[in-house]
Design an enzyme around this catalytic site. Structure first.
Site, PDB file in Angstrom:
ATOM      1  N   LYS A 124       0.818  -1.214   0.000  1.00 49.51           N
ATOM      2  CA  LYS A 124       0.000   0.000   0.000  1.00 49.51           C
ATOM      3  C   LYS A 124       0.856   1.271   0.000  1.00 49.51           C
ATOM      4  CE  LYS A 124      -3.930  -2.155   2.401  1.00 49.51           C
ATOM      5  NZ  LYS A 124      -4.897  -2.513   1.378  1.00 49.51           N
ATOM      6  N   GLU A 208      -3.103   7.427   7.547  1.00 54.31           N
ATOM      7  CA  GLU A 208      -3.874   8.214   6.583  1.00 54.31           C
ATOM      8  C   GLU A 208      -5.122   8.762   7.250  1.00 54.31           C
ATOM      9  OE1 GLU A 208      -4.538   5.496   3.199  1.00 54.31           O
ATOM     10  OE2 GLU A 208      -6.533   5.065   3.928  1.00 54.31           O
ATOM     11  N   HIS A 243     -14.843  -4.140   7.413  1.00 54.22           N
ATOM     12  CA  HIS A 243     -14.127  -3.663   6.226  1.00 54.22           C
ATOM     13  C   HIS A 243     -14.159  -4.670   5.075  1.00 54.22           C
ATOM     14  CE1 HIS A 243     -12.791  -0.325   8.611  1.00 54.22           C
ATOM     15  NE2 HIS A 243     -12.096  -1.083   9.422  1.00 54.22           N
ATOM     16  N   ARG A 300      -5.960  -8.616  -9.630  1.00 55.75           N
ATOM     17  CA  ARG A 300      -6.528  -9.952  -9.838  1.00 55.75           C
ATOM     18  C   ARG A 300      -7.980  -9.810 -10.230  1.00 55.75           C
ATOM     19  NH1 ARG A 300      -9.735  -9.816  -5.163  1.00 55.75           N
ATOM     20  NH2 ARG A 300      -8.743  -8.692  -3.477  1.00 55.75           N
TER      21      ARG A 300
HETATM   22  P1  ADP Z   1      -7.993  -4.050   2.041  1.00 54.90           P
HETATM   23  O1  ADP Z   1      -6.685  -4.281   1.366  1.00 54.90           O
HETATM   24  O2  ADP Z   1      -8.086  -4.739   3.336  1.00 54.90           O
HETATM   25  O3  ADP Z   1      -9.146  -4.265   1.127  1.00 54.90           O
HETATM   26  P2  ADP Z   1      -8.531  -1.192   1.734  1.00 54.90           P
HETATM   27  O4  ADP Z   1      -7.531  -0.104   1.830  1.00 54.90           O
HETATM   28  O5  ADP Z   1      -9.050  -1.515   0.386  1.00 54.90           O
HETATM   29  O6  ADP Z   1      -7.940  -2.486   2.425  1.00 54.90           O
HETATM   30  O7  ADP Z   1      -9.748  -0.807   2.705  1.00 54.90           O
HETATM   31  C1  ADP Z   1     -10.821  -1.685   2.962  1.00 54.90           C
HETATM   32  C2  ADP Z   1     -11.996  -0.898   3.487  1.00 54.90           C
HETATM   33  O8  ADP Z   1     -11.660  -0.179   4.688  1.00 54.90           O
HETATM   34  C3  ADP Z   1     -12.511   0.169   2.549  1.00 54.90           C
HETATM   35  O9  ADP Z   1     -13.418  -0.342   1.614  1.00 54.90           O
HETATM   36  C4  ADP Z   1     -13.174   1.139   3.522  1.00 54.90           C
HETATM   37  O10 ADP Z   1     -14.428   0.684   3.930  1.00 54.90           O
HETATM   38  C5  ADP Z   1     -12.262   1.094   4.714  1.00 54.90           C
HETATM   39  N1  ADP Z   1     -11.225   2.151   4.629  1.00 54.90           N
HETATM   40  C6  ADP Z   1      -9.985   2.024   4.118  1.00 54.90           C
HETATM   41  N2  ADP Z   1      -9.307   3.185   4.174  1.00 54.90           N
HETATM   42  C7  ADP Z   1     -10.142   4.090   4.727  1.00 54.90           C
HETATM   43  C8  ADP Z   1     -10.033   5.479   5.074  1.00 54.90           C
HETATM   44  N3  ADP Z   1      -8.921   6.177   4.857  1.00 54.90           N
HETATM   45  N4  ADP Z   1     -11.108   6.087   5.636  1.00 54.90           N
HETATM   46  C9  ADP Z   1     -12.239   5.406   5.874  1.00 54.90           C
HETATM   47  N5  ADP Z   1     -12.391   4.090   5.588  1.00 54.90           N
HETATM   48  C10 ADP Z   1     -11.369   3.433   5.022  1.00 54.90           C
HETATM   49  P1  ADP Z   2     -12.416  -8.357  -3.204  1.00 55.82           P
HETATM   50  O1  ADP Z   2     -11.321  -7.397  -2.883  1.00 55.82           O
HETATM   51  O2  ADP Z   2     -12.184  -9.219  -4.384  1.00 55.82           O
HETATM   52  O3  ADP Z   2     -13.736  -7.715  -3.207  1.00 55.82           O
HETATM   53  P2  ADP Z   2     -11.880  -9.324  -0.634  1.00 55.82           P
HETATM   54  O4  ADP Z   2     -11.185  -8.048  -0.332  1.00 55.82           O
HETATM   55  O5  ADP Z   2     -12.960  -9.795   0.272  1.00 55.82           O
HETATM   56  O6  ADP Z   2     -12.507  -9.347  -2.060  1.00 55.82           O
HETATM   57  O7  ADP Z   2     -10.741 -10.407  -0.785  1.00 55.82           O
HETATM   58  C1  ADP Z   2     -10.895 -11.556  -1.590  1.00 55.82           C
HETATM   59  C2  ADP Z   2     -10.395 -12.754  -0.869  1.00 55.82           C
HETATM   60  O8  ADP Z   2      -9.011 -12.683  -0.685  1.00 55.82           O
HETATM   61  C3  ADP Z   2     -10.995 -12.923   0.481  1.00 55.82           C
HETATM   62  O9  ADP Z   2     -11.198 -14.286   0.661  1.00 55.82           O
HETATM   63  C4  ADP Z   2      -9.927 -12.364   1.411  1.00 55.82           C
HETATM   64  O10 ADP Z   2     -10.009 -13.010   2.655  1.00 55.82           O
HETATM   65  C5  ADP Z   2      -8.677 -12.723   0.683  1.00 55.82           C
HETATM   66  N1  ADP Z   2      -7.574 -11.780   0.833  1.00 55.82           N
HETATM   67  C6  ADP Z   2      -7.375 -10.638   0.154  1.00 55.82           C
HETATM   68  N2  ADP Z   2      -6.215 -10.069   0.480  1.00 55.82           N
HETATM   69  C7  ADP Z   2      -5.644 -10.856   1.403  1.00 55.82           C
HETATM   70  C8  ADP Z   2      -4.416 -10.822   2.145  1.00 55.82           C
HETATM   71  N3  ADP Z   2      -3.496  -9.870   1.976  1.00 55.82           N
HETATM   72  N4  ADP Z   2      -4.196 -11.793   3.027  1.00 55.82           N
HETATM   73  C9  ADP Z   2      -5.084 -12.776   3.199  1.00 55.82           C
HETATM   74  N5  ADP Z   2      -6.237 -12.889   2.521  1.00 55.82           N
HETATM   75  C10 ADP Z   2      -6.518 -11.945   1.639  1.00 55.82           C
END
Ligand code: ADP
Ligand code: ADP
Ligand code: MG
Length: 510
Positions: A124, A208, A243, A300
């Protein structure tokens, strides 16, 4: 036959995944006349993906660390089965640059981006930096990892509380912590670093701005690996718990055409910045005022890709295969448009009344909805024992309608038509969500579930099927009461099922 120098033909693909996504990929490959190889662990011997593939290779015991995550086993299985390419699905090794390199080093095609773009986007912090250079807006915060609470506090005071501590290597909604005041910073930072080190093997944390009441908007992109990229419009994924997404829709009800054009353009810019190859998703957070910021790129196929397929008419697995073969994207931006509305419901073995805790068990009964505008991507079937070792996602119900109200009405019909008994699941939760004013009017944010859903008071509304089960159970019990002892033994097995079903219907639990 002469081959174009840049093409990588293959006629058999190994799918290095399990569950609904492995099944969906196998379906797409089969439609292209490509042979399919599944892999399966011990408890997945009878899993759907292993049954539907042309060939299935056993790769070891239940823990993913001994089966689905062992690169060499997957590569050996591909070689053994004569596959020329590997599709990683999502989760597991799909975003692992080392896996991509190992696959290519073994002379196989990796259906996905290059290891280099995965490395940038998988981190990230690295992707934030890349986006800052490319002029894509990122959430205000630190440019580097933060270890010293004093530095984190200085940053938080500059951007204003609340802030979010985020693991650079995090994913799946894990590795994040909200901090609302300087007094909480030191312990929050220590805990987040500890957890990140444990879960992701990397304790780099950055700060952030925590955006309150945001929407999660993401854009599907396809890149040719040479700087060419197109977008397939947006998906809104603001219905989340922990989340993690549970309901997604496309288009988003929150974008004006002007905002849509800007956010989609930012996504294309993101893909171009890393010469992205294949299908990817650029995630943004949309603040209440209309400002949007880059969150991350998922390199992906995404869980919620089907809603994009339904509104654009493009098959994303087919597109991934074409690009991996070196045939290019094969779709022009100007030919794409959004037609109608699609909604996806993640059907998970989890208990909404216990804060969505995972549930397991045998699928006792399953009869999915059919009819106009309904798609089911499933990894399970009636009689299958859901293993505890993996993600609780059983299936995805996806519906399409001419517009949002019609898509919602169709979703309600399909959710009610869905018979699923065995593990506790979240179908009733989805029906609840569709009834909420904030969902109806499209104003819902990522706080929707935590704000509107009281799991302690949750008593699922009876679905039509539960009602039928109750009536049938009552009739059977009545018959048994009237019948002389010993008679009607033939009805017992059936009666037991109905009684179990009725009990579940009444309690929401097994
Ligand atoms: P991940 O890799 O776990 O998907 P993301 O950065 O995509 O992490 O964040 C997952 C979710 O967490 C977002 O869809 C949002 O709901 C929440 N989130 C992430 N960053 C922020 C932020 N800066 N402020 C508010 N909510 C956040
Ligand atoms: P998408 O981003 O495709 O909407 P998710 O954020 O829920 O879906 O992630 C897709 C799948 O990958 C889930 O089963 C989640 O648990 C897994 N996953 C994503 N990133 C990671 C990670 N860094 N470590 C472990 N599992 C992950
Ligand atoms: Mg994300």
């Amino acid at each position: 036959m002469s081959k174009k120098p840049d093409t990588h033909p293959f006629d058999t693909v190994l799918v290095a995944n399990r569950g609904e996504i492995a099944v969906r990929i196998i379906q797409g490959l089969r439609e292209m006349g490509i042979g399919t190889v599944a892999v399966y662990s011990e408890p997945d011997r009878t899993a759907l993906h292993a049954l539907v593939a042309d060939e299935a290779v056993f790769i070891g015991p239940a823990p993913a660390s001994e089966s689905y995550l062992v690169m060499q086993k997957l590569i050996d299985a591909a070689k053994q089965a004569g596959a020329g390419a590997i599709h990683p699905g999502y989760g597991f090794l799909s975003e692992n640059a080392g896996f991509c390199r190992a696959v290519e080093a073994a002379g196989l095609v990796f259906i996905g981006p290059t290891a280099a773009s995965m490395e940038v986007m998988g981190d990230k912090l690295a992707s934030r930096r890349k986006m800052m250079q490319s002029g894509v807006p990122v959430v205000p915060g630190t440019e580097d990892a933060v270890r010293d609470p004093a530095v984190a506090i200085t940053c938080a005071e500059k951007i204003g509380y609340p802030v979010l501590l985020k693991a650079s290597a995090g994913g799946g909604g894990k590795g994040m912590r909200i901090v609302r005041s300087a007094a909480d910073m030191a312990s929050a930072l220590r805990q987040t670093m500890g957890e990140a080190g444990q879960s992701f093997g990397n304790d780099a944390i950055f700060v952030e701005k925590y955006i309150e009441n945001p929407k999660h908007i993401e854009v599907q992109v396809l890149g040719d690996g040479k700087g060419g990229a197109i977008h397939l419009f947006e998906r809104e994924c603001s219905v989340q718990r922990r989340h993690q997404k549970v309901i997604e829709e496309s288009p988003s009800p929150s974008l004006t055409p002007e905002l849509r054009a800007r956010i989609c353009e930012a996504a294309v810019q993101t893909a171009r910045a890393v010469d992205y190859r294949g299908a990817g998703t650029v995630e943004f957070i949309l603040a209440p005022g209309g400002a949007f910021y880059f969150l991350e790129m998922n390199t992906r196929l995404q869980v919620e890709h089907p809603i994009t397929e339904l509104v654009t008419g493009i098959d994303l697995v087919h597109a991934q295969v074409r690009i991996a073969r070196g045939e290019g994207i094969g779709i022009r931006q100007e030919d794409l448009s959004q037609r109608g509305w699609a909604l996806e419901f993640r059907v998970c073995a989890e208990d909404p009344s216990r804060n969505f805790a995972p549930s397991i068990g045998r699928i006792e009964a399953m009869s999915p909805p059919l009819g106009p505008g309904v798609r089911l991507d499933t990894g399970v079937y009636e009689g299958f024992e859901v293993p505890i070792h993996y993600d609780p996602l059983l299936a995805k119900l996806i519906v399409w309608g001419e517009d949002r109200p019609r898509a919602i009405a169709r979703a309600q019909r399909a959710l009610r038509d869905f018979t699923l008994q065995g593990p506790t699941h979240n179908l009733p939760f989805h029906l609840w969500a569709l009834d909420q004013p904030a969902f109806r009017d499209g104003t819902y944010t990522t706080h929707f579930v935590e704000k509107c859903f009281d799991h302690t008071a949750w008593l699922p509304a009876l679905t039509d099927l539960d009602r039928e089960a109750l009536i049938a159970a009552a009739a059977l019990l009545e018959n048994e009461r009237r019948a002389p002892a010993g008679a009607g033994a033939g009805a017992d097995a059936h009666g037991d099922n109905w009684r179990r079903a009725a009990r579940r219907a009444m309690t929401g639990h097994k």
